[in-house]
Design a protein around this motif. Structure first.
Motif, PDB file in Angstrom:
ATOM      1  N   GLY A  66       0.796  -1.227   0.000  1.00 41.90           N
ATOM      2  CA  GLY A  66       0.000   0.000   0.000  1.00 41.90           C
ATOM      3  C   GLY A  66       0.822   1.268   0.000  1.00 41.90           C
ATOM      4  N   VAL A  67       2.148   1.151  -0.122  1.00 42.10           N
ATOM      5  CA  VAL A  67       3.016   2.312   0.052  1.00 42.10           C
ATOM      6  C   VAL A  67       2.720   3.433  -0.937  1.00 42.10           C
ATOM      7  N   ARG A  68       2.546   3.116  -2.223  1.00 39.80           N
ATOM      8  CA  ARG A  68       2.356   4.182  -3.201  1.00 39.80           C
ATOM      9  C   ARG A  68       1.026   4.908  -2.957  1.00 39.80           C
ATOM     10  N   GLY A  69      -0.048   4.128  -2.828  1.00 43.42           N
ATOM     11  CA  GLY A  69      -1.355   4.745  -2.636  1.00 43.42           C
ATOM     12  C   GLY A  69      -1.465   5.521  -1.335  1.00 43.42           C
ATOM     13  N   LEU A  70      -0.856   4.996  -0.265  1.00 46.80           N
ATOM     14  CA  LEU A  70      -0.876   5.708   1.006  1.00 46.80           C
ATOM     15  C   LEU A  70      -0.068   7.001   0.920  1.00 46.80           C
ATOM     16  N   ARG A  71       1.019   6.977   0.179  1.00 48.70           N
ATOM     17  CA  ARG A  71       1.779   8.215  -0.021  1.00 48.70           C
ATOM     18  C   ARG A  71       0.946   9.234  -0.802  1.00 48.70           C
ATOM     19  N   PHE A  72       0.208   8.774  -1.808  1.00 45.15           N
ATOM     20  CA  PHE A  72      -0.703   9.681  -2.517  1.00 45.15           C
ATOM     21  C   PHE A  72      -1.663  10.327  -1.518  1.00 45.15           C
ATOM     22  N   GLY A  73      -2.260   9.492  -0.659  1.00 48.84           N
ATOM     23  CA  GLY A  73      -3.253   9.990   0.282  1.00 48.84           C
ATOM     24  C   GLY A  73      -2.693  10.937   1.319  1.00 48.84           C
ATOM     25  N   CYS A  74      -1.427  10.749   1.697  1.00 49.80           N
ATOM     26  CA  CYS A  74      -0.798  11.580   2.727  1.00 49.80           C
ATOM     27  C   CYS A  74      -0.061  12.793   2.174  1.00 49.80           C
ATOM     28  N   GLU A  75       0.293  12.782   0.877  1.00 50.36           N
ATOM     29  CA  GLU A  75       1.186  13.811   0.349  1.00 50.36           C
ATOM     30  C   GLU A  75       0.604  14.637  -0.798  1.00 50.36           C
ATOM     31  N   VAL A  76      -0.582  14.267  -1.297  1.00 55.60           N
ATOM     32  CA  VAL A  76      -1.143  14.964  -2.459  1.00 55.60           C
ATOM     33  C   VAL A  76      -2.513  15.537  -2.112  1.00 55.60           C
ATOM     34  N   ASP A  77      -2.702  16.844  -2.345  1.00 56.65           N
ATOM     35  CA  ASP A  77      -4.012  17.472  -2.202  1.00 56.65           C
ATOM     36  C   ASP A  77      -4.808  17.296  -3.497  1.00 56.65           C
ATOM     37  N   GLY A  78      -6.111  17.481  -3.413  1.00 51.31           N
ATOM     38  CA  GLY A  78      -6.941  17.447  -4.612  1.00 51.31           C
ATOM     39  C   GLY A  78      -7.451  16.071  -4.991  1.00 51.31           C
ATOM     40  N   ILE A  79      -7.297  15.081  -4.102  1.00 53.74           N
ATOM     41  CA  ILE A  79      -7.801  13.728  -4.359  1.00 53.74           C
ATOM     42  C   ILE A  79      -9.098  13.535  -3.571  1.00 53.74           C
ATOM     43  N   GLU A  80     -10.111  13.027  -4.236  1.00 54.38           N
ATOM     44  CA  GLU A  80     -11.371  12.718  -3.558  1.00 54.38           C
ATOM     45  C   GLU A  80     -11.320  11.349  -2.888  1.00 54.38           C
ATOM     46  N   ARG A  81     -10.789  10.359  -3.640  1.00 55.14           N
ATOM     47  CA  ARG A  81     -10.848   8.979  -3.157  1.00 55.14           C
ATOM     48  C   ARG A  81      -9.745   8.154  -3.807  1.00 55.14           C
ATOM     49  N   ILE A  82      -9.157   7.246  -3.025  1.00 56.38           N
ATOM     50  CA  ILE A  82      -8.143   6.323  -3.529  1.00 56.38           C
ATOM     51  C   ILE A  82      -8.581   4.904  -3.220  1.00 56.38           C
ATOM     52  N   TYR A  83      -8.523   4.035  -4.217  1.00 59.02           N
ATOM     53  CA  TYR A  83      -8.733   2.605  -4.027  1.00 59.02           C
ATOM     54  C   TYR A  83      -7.369   1.924  -4.002  1.00 59.02           C
ATOM     55  N   LEU A  84      -7.115   1.142  -2.968  1.00 58.79           N
ATOM     56  CA  LEU A  84      -5.905   0.315  -2.909  1.00 58.79           C
ATOM     57  C   LEU A  84      -6.340  -1.138  -3.010  1.00 58.79           C
ATOM     58  N   ASN A  85      -5.787  -1.855  -3.984  1.00 54.70           N
ATOM     59  CA  ASN A  85      -6.202  -3.238  -4.203  1.00 54.70           C
ATOM     60  C   ASN A  85      -4.996  -4.156  -4.331  1.00 54.70           C
ATOM     61  N   ASP A  86      -5.145  -5.346  -3.816  1.00 53.08           N
ATOM     62  CA  ASP A  86      -4.178  -6.410  -4.116  1.00 53.08           C
ATOM     63  C   ASP A  86      -4.902  -7.757  -4.013  1.00 53.08           C
ATOM     64  N   GLY A  87      -4.568  -8.664  -4.934  1.00 53.79           N
ATOM     65  CA  GLY A  87      -5.213  -9.969  -4.969  1.00 53.79           C
ATOM     66  C   GLY A  87      -4.721 -10.933  -3.908  1.00 53.79           C
TER      67      GLY A  87
END
Length: 375
Positions: A66-87
């Motif tokens: 989840g490192v990339r998506g969590l970094r998006f969520g913690c470091e980037v403004d202007g995001i409404e929603r992030i889906y993190l998925n792994d099989g």
């Protein structure tokens, strides 16, 4: 299970100590060598959030820890929603741990999923402004379904780690997987990027999507390309028309571009050419995107890379040279690449390249290039 804590950007990760082993033995995949890749993706997404006049929706399709998506969520403004998925069930469990560890710092909603990637893409009712595809190996299995879920002018960010295939070591595998001839060359990283560009453009064209490459970089163990999706058969066709072949002569170092499906098997010097293609021969670095990325980073290493990329957009040549090629072949003293580029600019077009620290791009002929080396 023994745990280890790792800090990356604004995110603190909890990982099993097994992440330090080979990928096949990892309980959850985390590659510290791809930190630069993730740093760049954060900067790219900041730039994208500035361009799109609304909050964006993001999918990290193969999120692992989840490192990339969590970094998006913690470091980037202007995001409404992030889906993190792994099989992987085990990867999902570690992803949940990392989300809990960092949820107080998140700037947007984050949804965690545990689905097979293509099944998820076909089942979701949501469309995305940005989809990240970062597999272990080839991205081929995920390309078509990902494109179908991207909004117009949205971004598909693709990583490939099957570099022996794309860099010319496993030629038959490249022909089978990417439908291109390849060779191991001094400029193999750019060749790999252009082969993958061609493949993604082909897949998009089947659905009348024009997949424009707008930024790319490559390292020893992976390459990474960002595509912007546009709609229309004619736009897709114009991208396909920018595909063709590249020939390379080891004897005299000449590179030559061939559009369409024709090429010469022998160089003008009489030696046999190495034939590469079809590959994408058009532009892979967008100056406007690079400019916005530069405004969104203070990281000196990334600033330097982006400044070289900005310089590179001024030389419309789909290949580069390496200084050591000339010093070795013609027994010349090897200059610093910055000094050589400065001399080449006095008589033609030239720039450094982000694909090699000793690489340079120029429209000058081999003879004119060698004249700028010290005898």
């Amino acid at each position: 299970m023994e745990e280890i804590h790792v800090r990356e950007g604004e995110v603190e990760l909890i990982l099993p100590r097994t992440f330090q082993r080979s990928p096949k033995k990892m309980e959850v995949f985390y590659n510290p060598m791809k930190r630069l890749d993730r740093d760049i993706s954060v900067i790219f997404l900041r730039a994208l959030a500035e361009i799109i006049p609304r909050k964006i929706v993001v999918l990290d399709l193969l999120a692992a820890s989840g490192v990339r998506g969590l970094r998006f969520g913690c470091e980037v403004d202007g995001i409404e929603r992030i889906y993190l998925n792994d099989g992987s069930k085990r990867a999902y469990e570690w992803m949940v741990k990392n989300w809990k560890r960092n949820k107080q710092k998140l700037r947007c909603e984050v949804k965690l999923l545990n689905e097979e990637a293509n099944k998820l893409l076909h089942s979701l009712n949501e469309y995305f402004d940005y989809i990240d595809v970062d597999p272990f190996g080839s991205p081929n299995p995920f390309l078509e379904a990902s494109m179908l879920k991207i909004r117009r002018r949205g971004i598909l960010a693709v990583t490939a780690t099957d570099t022996p295939v794309l860099y010319g070591v496993r030629k038959k595998a490249c022909l089978k997987g990417y439908f291109s001839l390849t060779e191991k060359t001094p400029f193999m990283r750019e060749v790999g990027v252009r082969i993958l560009c061609k493949r993604i453009i082909e897949v998009g064209a089947q659905h009348e999507f024009a997949m424009y490459p707008i930024f790319a970089h490559a390292e020893k163990h992976y390459l990474r390309i960002y595509f912007q999706k546009e709609l229309g058969a004619q736009k897709a066709l114009r991208l396909l028309e920018q595909c063709g072949f590249l020939t390379y002569c080891e004897n005299c170092l000449q590179r030559k571009v061939w559009y369409g499906f024709k090429y010469e098997e022998r160089c003008e010097c009489g030696a046999a050419n190495k034939v590469i293609g079809p590959i994408f021969l058009g532009e892979i670095l967008n100056p406007m995107v690079i400019s916005k990325m530069l405004r969104n980073t203070e990281d000196l290493r990334i600033k330097k890379l982006l400044e070289i990329a900005a310089e590179e957009t001024n030389v419309k040549i789909p290949y580069h040279y390496i200084t050591t090629e000339f010093s070795s072949k013609f027994k010349l003293m090897e200059p610093k690449v910055e000094e050589l580029v400065g001399r080449l600019k006095e008589i033609g077009e030239a720039s450094r390249t982000i694909f090699s620290p000793k690489g340079f791009r120029t429209n000058l002929e081999i003879k004119r290039i060698t004249e700028q080396f010290f005898p």
